[in-house]
Motif scaffolding. Sequence first.
Motif, short mmCIF file in Angstrom:
data_model
loop_
_atom_site.label_atom_id
_atom_site.label_comp_id
_atom_site.label_asym_id
_atom_site.label_seq_id
_atom_site.Cartn_x
_atom_site.Cartn_y
_atom_site.Cartn_z
N SER A 50 46.60 -16.49 2.36
CA SER A 50 45.98 -16.32 3.42
C SER A 50 46.56 -14.82 4.06
N HIS A 51 47.27 -14.11 3.33
CA HIS A 51 47.79 -12.75 3.62
C HIS A 51 47.28 -11.67 2.87
N ILE A 52 46.95 -10.43 3.43
CA ILE A 52 46.39 -9.45 2.89
C ILE A 52 47.31 -9.14 1.49
N LYS A 53 46.60 -9.04 0.40
CA LYS A 53 47.23 -8.69 -0.76
C LYS A 53 46.86 -7.05 -1.32
N GLU A 54 45.59 -6.82 -1.00
CA GLU A 54 45.00 -5.56 -1.25
C GLU A 54 44.08 -5.17 -0.24
N ILE A 55 44.05 -3.90 -0.15
CA ILE A 55 43.21 -3.08 0.64
C ILE A 55 42.38 -2.06 0.14
N ASP A 56 41.18 -2.37 -0.25
CA ASP A 56 40.39 -1.77 -1.16
C ASP A 56 39.59 -0.60 -0.52
N ILE A 57 39.68 0.51 -0.35
CA ILE A 57 39.01 1.70 0.26
C ILE A 57 38.25 2.55 -0.53
N GLN A 58 37.08 2.44 -0.56
CA GLN A 58 36.04 3.07 -1.10
C GLN A 58 35.03 4.02 -0.40
N GLY A 59 34.63 5.42 -1.13
CA GLY A 59 33.66 5.87 -0.46
C GLY A 59 34.26 7.45 0.20
N ASN A 60 35.54 7.35 0.49
CA ASN A 60 36.14 8.54 1.07
C ASN A 60 36.25 9.82 0.07
N LYS A 61 35.88 10.82 0.72
CA LYS A 61 36.28 12.07 -0.30
C LYS A 61 37.08 12.86 0.53
N ILE A 62 36.77 13.00 1.74
CA ILE A 62 37.42 13.81 2.87
C ILE A 62 38.58 13.31 3.25
N ALA A 63 38.61 12.34 4.23
CA ALA A 63 39.61 11.43 4.58
C ALA A 63 40.39 10.80 3.66
N SER A 64 41.73 11.08 3.62
CA SER A 64 42.61 10.47 2.87
C SER A 64 42.82 8.81 3.16
N LYS A 65 43.17 8.13 2.00
CA LYS A 65 43.28 6.81 2.06
C LYS A 65 44.66 6.57 3.05
N GLU A 66 45.67 7.31 3.13
CA GLU A 66 46.77 7.24 3.96
C GLU A 66 46.27 7.15 5.39
N ASP A 67 45.67 8.16 5.70
CA ASP A 67 45.08 8.51 7.20
C ASP A 67 44.09 7.17 7.58
N ILE A 68 43.33 6.73 6.72
CA ILE A 68 42.51 5.62 7.11
C ILE A 68 43.42 4.48 7.31
N LEU A 69 44.40 4.11 6.22
CA LEU A 69 45.22 2.82 6.57
C LEU A 69 46.18 3.06 7.79
N SER A 70 46.58 4.26 8.09
CA SER A 70 47.54 4.41 9.27
C SER A 70 46.66 4.11 10.53
N ILE A 71 45.40 4.53 10.60
CA ILE A 71 44.62 4.43 11.93
C ILE A 71 43.95 2.95 12.04
N SER A 72 43.78 2.49 10.85
CA SER A 72 42.90 1.13 10.96
C SER A 72 43.94 -0.12 11.39
N GLY A 73 45.22 -0.02 11.41
CA GLY A 73 46.08 -1.22 11.50
C GLY A 73 46.21 -2.16 10.60
N LEU A 74 45.56 -1.82 9.45
CA LEU A 74 45.62 -3.04 8.19
C LEU A 74 46.85 -2.63 7.58
#
Length: 258
Positions: A50-74
């Motif tokens: 029931s806990h998040i094991k993986e966060i799969d980010i797709q489609g980003n070319k300019i925004a970094s995964k680190e920035d997306i994760l940081s602002i998402s709260g996930l």
Amino acid sequence: MEKGKVLSLEDRIPKIKEHRRKKANRRLIILLSVFFLLIVVVVYFQSPLSHIKEIDIQGNKIASKEDILSISGLEPGGSLWNINQKNVRKKIKKLPEVKDIDVKIKFPNTVEVHIKEHSSLALLMNDHRVQPVLENGQVLQEKNSLLMNAPILIGFKEDEILKDLISQLKDIPTEIYYSISEIQHDPKNTDPYHIYLYMNDGNEVNATISTLAEKMAHYPSVVGQLDPNIKGVIDFEVGSFFRAYENEGEDMSEEGER
């Protein structure tokens, strides 16, 4: 009274008992099923599933995964069922690169984040830095993932003139857009929107931002009328004129009004 066999009370009692027994069994099965389902739910919520094991980010070319994760709260380890997908989308869309976003929970414990970004249409030279300029006019901080084929902008500021230029670039046909190497802002007293475009084929274009997309649509036909061995300036500011570099001191020869 119609003719027929009349059952005595003694004959009816066994059938009534059988009916009640079957009804009681059905109730017991339903209660046991609900009980075991509750146990499964409790065990599930207490387990890592029931806990998040993986966060799969797709489609980003300019925004970094680190920035997306940081602002998402996930974050891995968080509860899947505490995720408010609407709030996550709202947070991530605060990134200027992000145009649209879709968040999905994929069984058993993966969160999928699909990003659609604004296109990067140009590279702004600013204080010896190169910054992507998005289709919505936003200027980003320096990024590693730049569009190497995008035109370089020189002499522009982060103002309405830049936004007007980007709006025009969006309407230029793709093959012509990719033939632009550099755009230099050269404001005049009579035209603060005056620019020079330096093309990959060696020619130069004299133009104004307000009619750029309309005039550049004629670029291939104008160049097609010229000697490919002679390079010069194509004037799109008013009409369509060509001046060869070696004849720079002479009057421009008209190639035709557009």
